[in-house]
Motif scaffolding. Sequence first.
Motif, mmCIF file in Angstrom:
data_model
loop_
_atom_site.group_PDB
_atom_site.id
_atom_site.type_symbol
_atom_site.label_atom_id
_atom_site.label_comp_id
_atom_site.label_asym_id
_atom_site.label_seq_id
_atom_site.Cartn_x
_atom_site.Cartn_y
_atom_site.Cartn_z
ATOM 1 N N MET A 44 63.955 -39.523 4.438
ATOM 2 C CA MET A 44 63.797 -39.984 2.817
ATOM 3 C C MET A 44 62.556 -40.267 2.459
ATOM 4 O O MET A 44 61.557 -41.001 3.061
ATOM 5 N N PRO A 45 62.014 -39.792 1.510
ATOM 6 C CA PRO A 45 60.752 -39.854 0.766
ATOM 7 C C PRO A 45 60.176 -41.235 0.604
ATOM 8 O O PRO A 45 61.155 -42.093 0.035
ATOM 9 N N VAL A 46 58.895 -41.399 0.718
ATOM 10 C CA VAL A 46 58.459 -43.139 0.119
ATOM 11 C C VAL A 46 57.474 -42.830 -0.741
ATOM 12 O O VAL A 46 56.556 -42.193 -0.461
ATOM 13 N N TYR A 47 57.676 -43.399 -2.294
ATOM 14 C CA TYR A 47 56.680 -42.931 -3.002
ATOM 15 C C TYR A 47 55.712 -44.211 -3.486
ATOM 16 O O TYR A 47 56.364 -45.362 -3.152
ATOM 17 N N LEU A 48 54.452 -43.978 -3.741
ATOM 18 C CA LEU A 48 53.656 -44.829 -4.124
ATOM 19 C C LEU A 48 54.004 -45.328 -5.621
ATOM 20 O O LEU A 48 54.564 -44.738 -6.326
ATOM 21 N N LEU A 79 65.727 -48.443 3.718
ATOM 22 C CA LEU A 79 64.437 -48.654 4.233
ATOM 23 C C LEU A 79 63.243 -48.175 3.386
ATOM 24 O O LEU A 79 62.466 -48.731 3.414
ATOM 25 N N SER A 80 63.526 -46.837 2.994
ATOM 26 C CA SER A 80 62.754 -46.213 2.035
ATOM 27 C C SER A 80 62.471 -46.992 0.722
ATOM 28 O O SER A 80 60.928 -47.180 0.550
ATOM 29 N N SER A 81 63.310 -47.720 0.251
ATOM 30 C CA SER A 81 63.243 -48.635 -0.996
ATOM 31 C C SER A 81 62.535 -49.696 -0.552
ATOM 32 O O SER A 81 61.487 -50.141 -1.418
ATOM 33 N N VAL A 82 62.640 -50.508 0.737
ATOM 34 C CA VAL A 82 62.110 -51.547 0.899
ATOM 35 C C VAL A 82 60.415 -51.452 1.128
ATOM 36 O O VAL A 82 59.514 -51.864 0.864
ATOM 37 N N ILE A 83 60.216 -50.033 1.681
ATOM 38 C CA ILE A 83 58.752 -49.770 1.999
ATOM 39 C C ILE A 83 58.166 -49.547 0.607
ATOM 40 O O ILE A 83 56.897 -49.906 0.453
ATOM 41 N N LEU A 130 54.771 -51.553 -0.641
ATOM 42 C CA LEU A 130 53.571 -50.779 -1.103
ATOM 43 C C LEU A 130 53.332 -50.985 -2.623
ATOM 44 O O LEU A 130 52.079 -51.501 -2.758
ATOM 45 N N GLU A 131 54.160 -51.438 -3.279
ATOM 46 C CA GLU A 131 54.003 -51.684 -4.731
ATOM 47 C C GLU A 131 53.530 -53.025 -4.957
ATOM 48 O O GLU A 131 52.277 -53.314 -5.564
ATOM 49 N N ASN A 132 53.887 -54.204 -4.095
ATOM 50 C CA ASN A 132 53.575 -55.348 -4.119
ATOM 51 C C ASN A 132 52.030 -55.319 -3.564
ATOM 52 O O ASN A 132 51.135 -56.121 -4.118
#
Length: 304
Positions: free
Chosen positions: A28-32, A62-66, A70-72
């Motif tokens: 699942m991708p994780v975006y900045l 998990l992807s959403s949490v990460i 990162l946003e914070n």
Amino acid sequence: MINDTKKDERAKVFDSIYAANVGSYLGMPVYLPNGKLFGTVCAVDPKPYAFTKEEMETIERLSSVISVILENAFTSSYNEVDDKLIRLEKLAMLGQLSAGLAHELRNPMQSVRGFVQLLFEDQKDNHFRDIVLNELDRMNQLVSDFLLATQPTAPKKASCNVTDIVSETVELISNEAILHNIEISFSYELEELTVYGDRAQLKQVILNIIKNGIEAVGQNGRIQIDARVSLSKEEVVIEVRDNGSGIPLSIMGRIGEPFFSTKDTGTGLGLSIAQRIMQEHNGRIMFENQDGGTKVSILLPLNR
């Protein structure tokens, strides 16, 4: 030709998967925050395996949490940068203001001071004269503090002994301590703790810290000062401990900020000046709450 190139790339990807012994893959991708791809959260099994719906939803969560973490992290970094820029803007504005006001205020204050002395010259009771003169002197000192906070004079550095500087400072403030029934004690590891700096400016830093300690402990308080060489043998450490109420954690990050003060009559420039002087000496000041008080550590490079 293009299709052949894509086939070659796809073949390389599958070859890499086979070489890594990947039988099953779920990613699942994780975006900045700016939309750029940061990476993927993935689950890998060496054997062929059909991932369940629950497992897919877990990877997605998990992807959403990460992404949120990162946003914070990015937001926090930006806020810190903004905060530093605001402080620099305050100092720049304060510098322009104080430089202009210093000349405009000091000249009339000197004239007023002279006239007050003449007016009360023949009177026996000079109580009111002393009040006016003291207030004028306080205003003059305030102007000097503004100038020092924003346009500090270049330090006149020489080899000097920290033990002597602290001893002289304690003696200088001893009357004020006695007035409030405050006990100040000073101990040192070596008689010669040498640093390279401006003796008068370093004395001002120590005086400022001790004065803050006196105000923090109130009547019948205690202040302990220790001077020693750091464990790294690279710095001289001056520790000032008091048995006051400590520093609220909510304001710990604002200590030294110009104009910030918890005192009713404070200008918020004392610690700002002290930190500026320490920067000029490649030193630092650290504040720490301890059981039953505050510890302030002044660290300066050891002059060998």
